[in-house]
Design a protein around this motif. Structure first.
Motif, PDB file in Angstrom:
ATOM      1  N   MET A 179       0.833  -1.202   0.000  1.00 26.88           N
ATOM      2  CA  MET A 179       0.000   0.000   0.000  1.00 26.88           C
ATOM      3  C   MET A 179       0.866   1.250   0.000  1.00 26.88           C
ATOM      4  N   ARG A 180       2.039   1.154   0.670  1.00 34.25           N
ATOM      5  CA  ARG A 180       2.977   2.294   0.628  1.00 34.25           C
ATOM      6  C   ARG A 180       3.478   2.518  -0.790  1.00 34.25           C
ATOM      7  N   LEU A 181       3.792   1.420  -1.485  1.00 34.97           N
ATOM      8  CA  LEU A 181       4.269   1.547  -2.864  1.00 34.97           C
ATOM      9  C   LEU A 181       3.188   2.131  -3.774  1.00 34.97           C
ATOM     10  N   ARG A 182       1.951   1.843  -3.496  1.00 33.01           N
ATOM     11  CA  ARG A 182       0.853   2.406  -4.283  1.00 33.01           C
ATOM     12  C   ARG A 182       0.588   3.887  -3.942  1.00 33.01           C
ATOM     13  N   LYS A 183       1.111   4.318  -2.793  1.00 25.63           N
ATOM     14  CA  LYS A 183       0.947   5.713  -2.353  1.00 25.63           C
ATOM     15  C   LYS A 183      -0.538   6.111  -2.252  1.00 25.63           C
ATOM     16  N   GLY A 184      -1.339   5.173  -1.762  1.00 25.93           N
ATOM     17  CA  GLY A 184      -2.744   5.453  -1.525  1.00 25.93           C
ATOM     18  C   GLY A 184      -3.620   5.450  -2.751  1.00 25.93           C
ATOM     19  N   GLN A 185      -3.042   5.249  -3.913  1.00 26.95           N
ATOM     20  CA  GLN A 185      -3.854   5.262  -5.140  1.00 26.95           C
ATOM     21  C   GLN A 185      -4.595   3.934  -5.306  1.00 26.95           C
ATOM     22  N   LYS A 186      -5.809   4.025  -5.823  1.00 26.85           N
ATOM     23  CA  LYS A 186      -6.625   2.844  -6.053  1.00 26.85           C
ATOM     24  C   LYS A 186      -6.665   2.550  -7.554  1.00 26.85           C
ATOM     25  N   SER A 187      -6.745   1.251  -7.849  1.00 25.39           N
ATOM     26  CA  SER A 187      -6.711   0.850  -9.257  1.00 25.39           C
ATOM     27  C   SER A 187      -7.775  -0.207  -9.496  1.00 25.39           C
ATOM     28  N   TYR A 188      -8.312  -0.157 -10.740  1.00 23.70           N
ATOM     29  CA  TYR A 188      -9.310  -1.136 -11.123  1.00 23.70           C
ATOM     30  C   TYR A 188      -8.740  -2.156 -12.126  1.00 23.70           C
ATOM     31  N   ALA A 189      -7.439  -2.119 -12.366  1.00 20.34           N
ATOM     32  CA  ALA A 189      -6.783  -3.050 -13.302  1.00 20.34           C
ATOM     33  C   ALA A 189      -5.472  -3.518 -12.702  1.00 20.34           C
ATOM     34  N   VAL A 190      -5.185  -4.793 -12.845  1.00 19.64           N
ATOM     35  CA  VAL A 190      -3.945  -5.352 -12.296  1.00 19.64           C
ATOM     36  C   VAL A 190      -2.733  -4.675 -12.918  1.00 19.64           C
ATOM     37  N   GLU A 191      -2.826  -4.374 -14.232  1.00 17.44           N
ATOM     38  CA  GLU A 191      -1.673  -3.787 -14.917  1.00 17.44           C
ATOM     39  C   GLU A 191      -1.340  -2.385 -14.417  1.00 17.44           C
ATOM     40  N   GLN A 192      -2.292  -1.704 -13.772  1.00 16.70           N
ATOM     41  CA  GLN A 192      -2.092  -0.301 -13.378  1.00 16.70           C
ATOM     42  C   GLN A 192      -2.030  -0.111 -11.856  1.00 16.70           C
ATOM     43  N   CYS A 193      -1.966  -1.211 -11.100  1.00 17.43           N
ATOM     44  CA  CYS A 193      -2.019  -1.066  -9.630  1.00 17.43           C
ATOM     45  C   CYS A 193      -0.661  -0.732  -9.014  1.00 17.43           C
ATOM     46  N   LYS A 194       0.408  -0.700  -9.833  1.00 17.11           N
ATOM     47  CA  LYS A 194       1.764  -0.297  -9.419  1.00 17.11           C
ATOM     48  C   LYS A 194       2.457  -1.331  -8.536  1.00 17.11           C
TER      49      LYS A 194
END
Length: 275
Positions: free
Chosen positions: A1-16
């Motif tokens: 979740m830290r690596l995502r920096k709180g961003q939410k994603s609806y696709a596996v390819e874009q979830c970081k």
């Protein structure tokens, strides 16, 4: 979740960032924890390897068309394998029976083999209660029978391989023999041609030599009759009056030279034509 920096994603390819695990319970709990106030379509930070593989195949079915089949086979194979708990119960049971003298040492070691465990799984389907109630002497007998059948099958396979190798070797030997026969016939034909050419050559030489001999005899006789012939000064007269009769006296005639040179001339012709 830290690596995502709180961003939410609806696709596996874009979830970081995503954590892939074989622990389905961990995956379920994390998804439930992070999805309490969000839509279920948001990609969880933790996902099981099974779900990720399924998503990957659904998005790219042409790249791995046989993946579902392989997954099913893998699941079937895994389901046929006894669980660690079942194996422990099985080993404990046969150890107890061996200590109590209910099964012999030979059967005990037979029951520890992989073949015995496979038969046990076929009979019990991994049910621990069934495992404890199996007739282990009968199981040992079935194991011995299966091992014998496997050995017989291995022997048959080895015999089949030996027979195939033997047939291949015989085929090679026949091919080699055939090639040698062809080569032998070819050489025989070549030698026949060389012999024939040698015969023609010697026949020609005999005809020429006979003609020269007759000419020489006529020449000598004709000049002797006219008394206009000096033997010591004429090489033809010397040859036909002295040398030829002398060679005949020694047994060295023209035919002797022809027979002596026939094989040598034949080899010489063969060498010139074919070697």
């Amino acid at each position: 979740m830290r690596l995502r920096k709180g961003q939410k994603s609806y696709a596996v390819e874009q979830c970081k960032a995503i954590f892939v695990t074989t622990n389905n319970r961990l995956s379920y709990n994390i998804k439930h924890f992070y999805g309490q106030n969000d839509s279920n379509s948001i990609i969880s930070p933790v996902i099981s390897d099974y779900v990720l593989t399924t998503i990957q195949w659904i998005k790219n079915p042409d790249i791995y068309p046989s993946l579902p089949k392989k997954r099913i086979i893998a699941d079937c194979v895994a389901s046929l394998q006894p669980t660690e708990r079942a194996i422990k119960a099985y080993l404990k049971k046969i150890k107890t029976l061996n200590d109590n003298g209910q099964i012999s040492d030979e059967n005990y070691y037979l029951l520890r083999t992989s073949e015995a465990k496979d038969i046990m799984m076929d009979k019990s389907l991994g049910d621990e209660e069934v495992i404890t109630n199996i007739d282990y002497n009968e199981l040992a007998g079935l194991t011995k029978q299966r091992i014998g059948e496997e050995k017989d099958q291995i022997i048959k396979q080895q015999e089949m391989i030996i027979n195939e190798n033997k047939k291949a070797l015989e085929q090679k030997e026949n091919e080699k023999k055939s090639l040698l026969d062809i080569q032998a016939r070819k050489e025989q034909k070549q030698r026949s041609i060389s012999r024939m050419l040698s015969f023609v050559f010697h026949a020609f030489m005999v005809i020429v030599a006979t003609g020269l001999f007759l000419f020489g005899q006529y020449y000598v006789i004709n000049h002797l009759e006219t008394q206009n012939f000096s033997i010591t000064q004429n090489w033809i007269g010397t040859a036909f009056l002295y040398i030829i009769p002398l060679l005949g006296f020694w047994g060295i005639g023209f035919w002797f030279l022809v027979k002596k040179s026939h094989s040598k001339v034949q080899r010489l012709i063969y060498g010139l034509l074919y070697n």
